[in-house]
Design an enzyme around this catalytic site. Structure first.
Site, PDB file in Angstrom:
ATOM      1  N   SER A 134     -18.664   7.988 -78.331  1.00  0.00           N
ATOM      2  CA  SER A 134     -18.003   7.131 -77.356  1.00  0.00           C
ATOM      3  C   SER A 134     -18.323   5.663 -77.632  1.00  0.00           C
ATOM      4  O   SER A 134     -18.205   5.208 -78.760  1.00  0.00           O
ATOM      5  CB  SER A 134     -18.393   7.575 -75.943  1.00  0.00           C
ATOM      6  OG  SER A 134     -17.470   7.104 -74.986  1.00  0.00           O
ATOM      7  N   ASP A 165      -8.981  14.692 -76.905  1.00  0.00           N
ATOM      8  CA  ASP A 165      -9.801  13.673 -76.242  1.00  0.00           C
ATOM      9  C   ASP A 165      -8.902  12.887 -75.291  1.00  0.00           C
ATOM     10  O   ASP A 165      -7.959  12.221 -75.716  1.00  0.00           O
ATOM     11  CB  ASP A 165     -10.398  12.741 -77.294  1.00  0.00           C
ATOM     12  CG  ASP A 165     -11.372  11.732 -76.718  1.00  0.00           C
ATOM     13  OD1 ASP A 165     -11.428  11.575 -75.488  1.00  0.00           O
ATOM     14  OD2 ASP A 165     -12.093  11.100 -77.522  1.00  0.00           O
ATOM     15  N   HIS A 187     -13.462  15.105 -75.179  1.00  0.00           N
ATOM     16  CA  HIS A 187     -14.258  13.926 -75.527  1.00  0.00           C
ATOM     17  C   HIS A 187     -15.751  14.224 -75.627  1.00  0.00           C
ATOM     18  O   HIS A 187     -16.424  13.748 -76.536  1.00  0.00           O
ATOM     19  CB  HIS A 187     -14.025  12.837 -74.476  1.00  0.00           C
ATOM     20  CG  HIS A 187     -14.737  11.553 -74.760  1.00  0.00           C
ATOM     21  ND1 HIS A 187     -14.382  10.718 -75.808  1.00  0.00           N
ATOM     22  CD2 HIS A 187     -15.792  10.941 -74.146  1.00  0.00           C
ATOM     23  CE1 HIS A 187     -15.166   9.662 -75.820  1.00  0.00           C
ATOM     24  NE2 HIS A 187     -16.043   9.771 -74.821  1.00  0.00           N
TER      25      HIS A 187
END
Length: 417
Positions: free
Chosen positions: A227, A322, A356
């Protein structure tokens, strides 16, 4: 509880967090239908639970490695299904497991058929993050605020910087169990709203600190990130010497959120975003995948991380589902850019149905939670079974990649990874 019913966890009820256990039931009636349940409370006191219905064989036995769940939190043969399908009592909660010294405790039980069926047997699974002999030392030195994990033995060991968006000891500690010296640091040590800019020099201090550790034998440092940590890791690779191997998981190819400074000057502007492109859903969680601007657009060119300058190796990992942002698109762009510059210092992998939050294996799957950088819940994406399979596969790939590019010369090492 029935004294005749036996519930076992093999090879043992105490294990490491990333180790599977085999759940077996014996002593129920032939072909009896029972409900298996699991409960676990996270570090914030949130209760998570799961359940699945199984039918015993002729001998009155059930083996989760062999037998399919007929209904419940998951269906089919899922040996670790009771753990990865653990869900919170209230929506939009992520299972908080960040402290290395506190094991995850899971109560697993077998009941007569039905939600209110009598409990027949129960066992406790203690899942430890830290292995015997691994040291954990908090580090507060200069601009470093983190935790150092060191394996037992003389070493030398390869060095890894675990760059978390928000502080978590889980991945760093589990990597140290595998034979790495790992320093866990967070991108955000304060509330994001209180931070106006980031300084790459602070993370360079962490790299230099690792290389000075007496048990470290690698000439350079590996960086594992996901991230927001991903674009900081890319910047380390592009601007800071000594960064040899970068694991980038579902990140961005541009500097997101805050301007980035290095050696007293701004080196990257922040990628623009448009909250008007947020998509609200009936669950109360939003899809934010499309709010970020195009890193290749002219107005954002100052935010694109110049990874073509990097001398280290990259492992790019993207999830096709994601919903936080277009990590697959960012990965594809970076691969093409490196190829355009005649570079072959990268590997890439895509998990088409994963979301994600790719983490070390066997933790509860999280479909939605409050986002750390924006004050409302978001959808993370991912089809649960495919996501869990991706985590298991990726965990092995990360270790292999880091060992391959960081391990000391065997002639200089007495340690076995």
């Amino acid at each position: 509880m029935s004294s005749q019913v036996r519930l076992q966890l093999l090879p043992r009820a105490r294990c490491l967090f990333d180790e599977p256990v085999q759940v077996k039931v014996a002593g129920v009636k032939s072909y009896q239908v029972v409900t298996m349940k699991a409960t676990s409370t996270d570090e914030r006191g949130v209760l998570f639970s799961s359940s699945a219905v199984y039918r015993a064989d002729e001998s009155g036995e059930i083996d989760l490695n062999r037998d399919p769940s007929l209904s419940g939190s998951y269906v089919g043969v899922e040996p670790m299904g009771l753990l990865w399908s653990l869900s919170p009592e209230t929506l939009h909660k992520h299972f908080n497991k960040t402290k290395a010294l506190i094991p995850q405790v899971v109560k697993i039980s077998v009941h007569e058929e039905g939600e209110e069926g009598q409990m027949l047997a129960e066992v406790t699974n203690e899942r430890f993050l830290i292995a015997d002999g691994v040291s954990r030392v908090p580090v507060s030195e200069g601009n470093i605020n983190g935790v150092l994990f060191t394996p037992p033995g003389e070493g030398p060991f390869p060095a890894v910087l675990d760059l978390c968006t928000f502080m978590s000891e889980k991945r760093a500690c589990l990597l140290a169990n595998k034979g790495f010296v790992v320093l866990a640091v967070a991108v955000f040590n304060d509330k994001p709203g209180n931070i106006k800019q980031l300084h790459l020099d602070h993370y360079q201090e962490a790299v230099d600190y690792l290389l000075k550790q007496p048990k470290v034998g690698s000439k350079g440092v590996g960086v594992v990130s996901r991230s927001k940590g991903g674009d900081v890791a890319l910047a380390l690779a592009a601007f800071v010497p000594g960064v040899e191997a970068i694991v980038w998981i579902n990140g961005c190819s541009a500097n997101m959120g805050l301007p980035l400074f290095y050696e007293n000057r701004q080196i990257l502007s922040q990628l623009s975003f448009d909250m008007g492109k947020l998509i609200r859903t009936e669950s109360g969680a939003s899809i934010i995948k499309h709010i970020l601007g195009n890193p290749l657009a002219e107005e954002n060119e100052g935010s694109l991380v110049p990874i073509q300058k990097a001398k280290g190796r990259f492992l790019f990992v993207a999830s096709g589902d994601d919903l936080n942002w277009d990590s697959k698109g960012y990965m594809d762009e970076m691969v093409e850019r490196l190829k355009h510059h005649g570079k072959n210092n990268f590997e890439s992998v895509c998990y088409p149905l994963a979301g994600h939050l790719l983490e070390p294996p066997y933790g509860p799957f999280c479909p939605s939670a409050v986002h750390g950088l924006i004050p409302f819940p978001v959808l993370w994406g991912g089809e649960p079974k495919a996501h869990i399979a991706a985590e298991l596969d990726l965990w092995e790939k990360i270790q292999e990649f880091l060992k391959s590019h960081l391990s000391p010369d065997p002639a200089d090492s007495t340690a076995k990874l």
